[in-house]
Design a protein around this motif. Structure first.
Motif, PDB file in Angstrom:
ATOM      1  N   GLY A   1      -0.913  38.432 -50.760  1.00  0.00           N
ATOM      2  CA  GLY A   1      -0.086  37.393 -51.337  1.00  0.00           C
ATOM      3  C   GLY A   1       0.108  36.201 -50.430  1.00  0.00           C
ATOM      4  N   SER A   2      -0.563  36.187 -49.267  1.00  0.00           N
ATOM      5  CA  SER A   2      -0.397  35.094 -48.310  1.00  0.00           C
ATOM      6  C   SER A   2      -1.436  34.011 -48.548  1.00  0.00           C
ATOM      7  N   SER A   3      -1.126  32.803 -48.124  1.00  0.00           N
ATOM      8  CA  SER A   3      -2.044  31.680 -48.306  1.00  0.00           C
ATOM      9  C   SER A   3      -2.659  31.297 -46.974  1.00  0.00           C
ATOM     10  N   PHE A   4      -4.000  31.265 -46.912  1.00  0.00           N
ATOM     11  CA  PHE A   4      -4.702  30.872 -45.704  1.00  0.00           C
ATOM     12  C   PHE A   4      -5.752  29.810 -46.041  1.00  0.00           C
ATOM     13  N   GLU A   5      -5.464  28.977 -47.043  1.00  0.00           N
ATOM     14  CA  GLU A   5      -6.425  27.949 -47.399  1.00  0.00           C
ATOM     15  C   GLU A   5      -6.588  26.969 -46.245  1.00  0.00           C
ATOM     16  N   ILE A   6      -7.829  26.661 -45.904  1.00  0.00           N
ATOM     17  CA  ILE A   6      -8.123  25.778 -44.775  1.00  0.00           C
ATOM     18  C   ILE A   6      -8.842  24.552 -45.304  1.00  0.00           C
ATOM     19  N   LYS A   7      -8.235  23.390 -45.148  1.00  0.00           N
ATOM     20  CA  LYS A   7      -8.813  22.156 -45.676  1.00  0.00           C
ATOM     21  C   LYS A   7      -9.459  21.306 -44.597  1.00  0.00           C
ATOM     22  N   ASP A   8      -8.976  21.423 -43.371  1.00  0.00           N
ATOM     23  CA  ASP A   8      -9.498  20.615 -42.269  1.00  0.00           C
ATOM     24  C   ASP A   8     -10.454  21.456 -41.441  1.00  0.00           C
ATOM     25  N   PRO A   9     -11.770  21.159 -41.467  1.00  0.00           N
ATOM     26  CA  PRO A   9     -12.729  21.984 -40.738  1.00  0.00           C
ATOM     27  C   PRO A   9     -12.419  22.123 -39.261  1.00  0.00           C
ATOM     28  N   GLU A  10     -11.813  21.087 -38.643  1.00  0.00           N
ATOM     29  CA  GLU A  10     -11.552  21.162 -37.211  1.00  0.00           C
ATOM     30  C   GLU A  10     -10.390  22.097 -36.900  1.00  0.00           C
ATOM     31  N   LYS A  11      -9.709  22.609 -37.919  1.00  0.00           N
ATOM     32  CA  LYS A  11      -8.600  23.525 -37.687  1.00  0.00           C
ATOM     33  C   LYS A  11      -8.950  24.954 -38.076  1.00  0.00           C
ATOM     34  N   THR A  12     -10.216  25.215 -38.338  1.00  0.00           N
ATOM     35  CA  THR A  12     -10.583  26.556 -38.765  1.00  0.00           C
ATOM     36  C   THR A  12     -10.652  27.543 -37.613  1.00  0.00           C
ATOM     37  N   SER A  13     -10.390  27.113 -36.417  1.00  0.00           N
ATOM     38  CA  SER A  13     -10.471  28.009 -35.281  1.00  0.00           C
ATOM     39  C   SER A  13      -9.154  28.712 -35.003  1.00  0.00           C
ATOM     40  N   TRP A  14      -8.105  28.410 -35.771  1.00  0.00           N
ATOM     41  CA  TRP A  14      -6.843  29.114 -35.548  1.00  0.00           C
ATOM     42  C   TRP A  14      -6.115  29.351 -36.860  1.00  0.00           C
TER      43      TRP A  14
ATOM     44  N   THR B   1      -1.972  30.423 -38.300  1.00  0.00           N
ATOM     45  CA  THR B   1      -0.562  30.672 -38.007  1.00  0.00           C
ATOM     46  C   THR B   1      -0.044  31.670 -39.028  1.00  0.00           C
ATOM     47  N   ILE B   2       0.420  32.798 -38.552  1.00  0.00           N
ATOM     48  CA  ILE B   2       0.924  33.862 -39.413  1.00  0.00           C
ATOM     49  C   ILE B   2       2.323  34.218 -38.941  1.00  0.00           C
ATOM     50  N   ASN B   3       3.286  34.079 -39.850  1.00  0.00           N
ATOM     51  CA  ASN B   3       4.686  34.369 -39.505  1.00  0.00           C
ATOM     52  C   ASN B   3       5.124  33.635 -38.242  1.00  0.00           C
ATOM     53  N   GLY B   4       4.678  32.387 -38.123  1.00  0.00           N
ATOM     54  CA  GLY B   4       5.098  31.564 -37.007  1.00  0.00           C
ATOM     55  C   GLY B   4       4.353  31.797 -35.706  1.00  0.00           C
ATOM     56  N   GLU B   5       3.380  32.724 -35.694  1.00  0.00           N
ATOM     57  CA  GLU B   5       2.627  33.015 -34.478  1.00  0.00           C
ATOM     58  C   GLU B   5       1.210  32.453 -34.591  1.00  0.00           C
ATOM     59  N   LEU B   6       0.711  31.914 -33.490  1.00  0.00           N
ATOM     60  CA  LEU B   6      -0.611  31.309 -33.445  1.00  0.00           C
ATOM     61  C   LEU B   6      -1.655  32.334 -33.038  1.00  0.00           C
ATOM     62  N   TYR B   7      -2.744  32.396 -33.794  1.00  0.00           N
ATOM     63  CA  TYR B   7      -3.867  33.282 -33.495  1.00  0.00           C
ATOM     64  C   TYR B   7      -5.144  32.444 -33.427  1.00  0.00           C
ATOM     65  N   GLY B   8      -5.968  32.707 -32.458  1.00  0.00           N
ATOM     66  CA  GLY B   8      -7.196  31.962 -32.292  1.00  0.00           C
ATOM     67  C   GLY B   8      -7.005  30.745 -31.409  1.00  0.00           C
ATOM     68  N   ALA B   9      -8.037  29.907 -31.353  1.00  0.00           N
ATOM     69  CA  ALA B   9      -8.114  28.798 -30.405  1.00  0.00           C
ATOM     70  C   ALA B   9      -7.685  27.490 -31.069  1.00  0.00           C
ATOM     71  N   LYS B  10      -6.739  26.824 -30.454  1.00  0.00           N
ATOM     72  CA  LYS B  10      -6.235  25.551 -30.975  1.00  0.00           C
ATOM     73  C   LYS B  10      -6.362  24.478 -29.898  1.00  0.00           C
TER      74      LYS B  10
END
Length: 388
Positions: free
Chosen positions: A43-56, A58-67
Motif C-alpha cells: 500500500g506504499s507509494s514509491f513512484e519515482i519521477k526524477d531519474p537523478e533521484k532513483t538512487s535513494w 525514503t521510507i518512514n522518514g529514513e533514507l536508504y541508498g545513495a543521495k
C-alpha cells in the motif's frame, strides 16, 4: 582503448537505466525493509519521477541508498561545486608537467587546462616513468566544467606498474581523467592460470599489472576524477590514514583475479559519492590489522565481474589468522549489480556495520551480504522482494 569518448554518455545513460530499474522495482518488486512485510509495502507509494533521484528511497522518514550532497552529483562531473579552474603552474604537455611538478611546493596547484591530453605511454615504456607529486601539491583539471571533459593523463603500455605516486601527505587530484592501459577481463588467462591443471600464480603474473595512483602517505584526496582501465587498482592506498575518495567515476578496472577500483593495505579511508561500474571489486582491502574503510553514498551502476565491496581475510593472505580488517562501515549505498554486493572474508578486529543500503537486485540479507558474524552485522537495509 578509446579516450573515454563514451564516458560522459555512459554516466548519463546510467541514470536512464536506473530510472527504468527503479520503476521495475517499485512496480513489480517493491523495496523490502527488514521488519516490514510485503503486505505493508503493497500500500506504499514509491513512484519515482526524477531519474537523478532513483538512487535513494525514503521510507518512514529514513533514507536508504545513495543521495547526492551539496557538492554536486554522485560521480562528480557537471554540477560539481568545488572545481579548480586555475593553478600556480599550467601544463599542456608532458615536459611542462614534469617541470611544474619539480618546482611545485606544498599548497600550490599544477593545472592541466581544458581537454589537454598528456600521453605518458612512451616514457613509461622506455624510461619506467612515474609521475611523482610532491607533498601538499594538487594536480587538477576542470572535468565537465562548462562542457570540458577535463585534462587527460593516460598510458597505453601494459607495463604501467605505477602511473602516479604522491611523495608525501596531503596530495590532491581533482577534475582529471586518469586512464590506464587495460580495461579488459582476460578471463581465459585467469582460467589457464588457476583453472583445472592451471599453470599457477607465477604464470598469471607474467602478464603485466597496471595501477593508477599509488601512495604510502596519509590524507590523499581524489575528487571529481574519472579513473579507468587499470588491471590492478585505479587507486591503491598502501598505508596512511585520512584518505578521502569522493565524487569520482571509477570504472573498467576488471582484470580477473585483481581488478580493483579502490584498494588498500594498512590504510583507512572514506570513500563516498562515487559512481562505480565494470570493476571486479570496486572497493577491496587486504584485511590486515589497520585496514578499514567507510563507504557511503556510492552507486554500483549495474556491471561487476565479482562482488562489489570486499574485505579479505586471513585465508586469502595465508597468515594463519581470520582477521578481515579493523573497522568497516558500509551504509547508504545503492547496489544495482546482480553480483553479491558485500563480502567480508573473515572477522573484523573491531566491527563491520552494514545499514541503510539499497540492495536493488537482492531479495534478502543472505543474498546481499556474505560473511556475517558476531562482528559483521547487516541491519535496517532495503531489498527487492517479489509482490504476489
Amino acid at each position: 582503448m578509446s579516450e573515454n569518448k563514451n564516458s560522459k554518455n555512459s554516466r548519463r545513460q546510467f541514470f536512464a537505466t536506473a530510472a527504468k530499474s527503479s520503476l521495475v522495482a517499485c512496480t513489480f518488486g517493491l523495496p523490502l525493509k527488514e521488519g516490514i512485510s510485503n503486505h505493508f509495502l503493497k500500500g506504499s507509494s514509491f513512484e519515482i519521477k526524477d531519474p537523478e533521484k532513483t538512487s535513494w528511497l525514503t521510507i518512514n522518514g529514513e533514507l536508504y541508498g545513495a543521495k547526492p550532497n551539496d557538492l554536486g552529483p554522485i560521480g562528480g562531473g557537471e554540477g560539481y561545486t568545488m572545481p579548480i579552474l586555475k593553478g600556480d603552474f599550467e601544463a599542456t604537455n608532458l615536459d611542462e608537467l614534469l617541470d611544474a611538478l619539480a618546482q611545485a611546493k606544498s599548497g600550490q596547484v599544477v593545472y592541466i587546462p581544458d581537454e589537454t591530453k598528456i600521453d605518458l605511454t612512451t616514457r613509461v615504456y622506455i624510461d619506467k616513468l612515474i609521475l611523482e607529486i610532491p607533498a601538499g601539491v594538487t594536480l587538477a583539471g576542470n572535468r565537465e566544467y562548462q562542457g570540458s571533459k577535463g585534462g587527460l593523463l593516460l598510458s597505453n603500455t601494459l607495463n604501467t606498474s605505477v602511473m602516479i605516486r604522491p611523495m608525501g601527505s596531503n596530495v590532491r587530484f581533482s577534475g582529471l581523467r586518469i586512464q590506464g592501459p587495460n580495461p579488459d577481463r582476460h578471463l581465459e588467462h585467469h582460467k589457464r592460470s588457476f583453472g583445472p591443471n592451471g599453470l599457477g600464480r607465477d604464470y598469471y603474473y607474467k602478464f603485466p599489472v597496471s595501477r593508477g595512483i599509488v601512495t604510502e602517505f596519509s590524507e590523499l584526496q581524489v575528487d571529481n576524477c574519472e579513473i579507468s582501465a587499470f588491471s590492478g587498482s585505479g587507486i591503491y592506498l598502501k598505508k596512511g590514514s585520512g584518505h578521502h575518495i569522493h565524487h569520482n567515476f571509477i570504472h573498467k578496472c576488471q582484470y580477473n583475479g585483481l581488478g580493483y577500483g579502490v584498494s588498500h593495505g594498512a590504510a583507512s579511508l572514506i570513500t563516498q559519492y562515487n559512481l562505480f561500474n565494470e570493476n571486479r571489486h570496486s572497493i577491496a582491502g587486504t584485511g590486515i590489522s589497520g585496514c578499514g574503510y567507510i563507504a557511503r553514498h556510492n552507486i554500483e551502476m549495474g556491471i561487476s565481474l565479482s562482488h562489489c565491496f570486499d574485505m579479505h581475510g586471513g585465508r586469502d593472505r595465508k597468515d594463519g589468522s581470520d582477521i578481515a580488517g579493523t573497522t568497516i562501515e558500509i551504509y547508504n549505498n545503492t547496489f544495482n549489480a546482480p553480483q553479491t554486493p558485500v563480502v567480508i572474508r573473515g572477522i573484523p578486529e573491531d566491527k563491520c556495520d552494514i545499514f541503510q543500503n539499497w540492495f536493488a537486485q537482492h531479495k534478502e540479507i543472505k543474498q546481499a551480504v556474505k560473511g556475517l558474524s558476531e562482528k559483521t552485522r547487516a541491519i535496517n537495509n532495503v531489498y527487492v522482494a517479489t509482490v504476489k
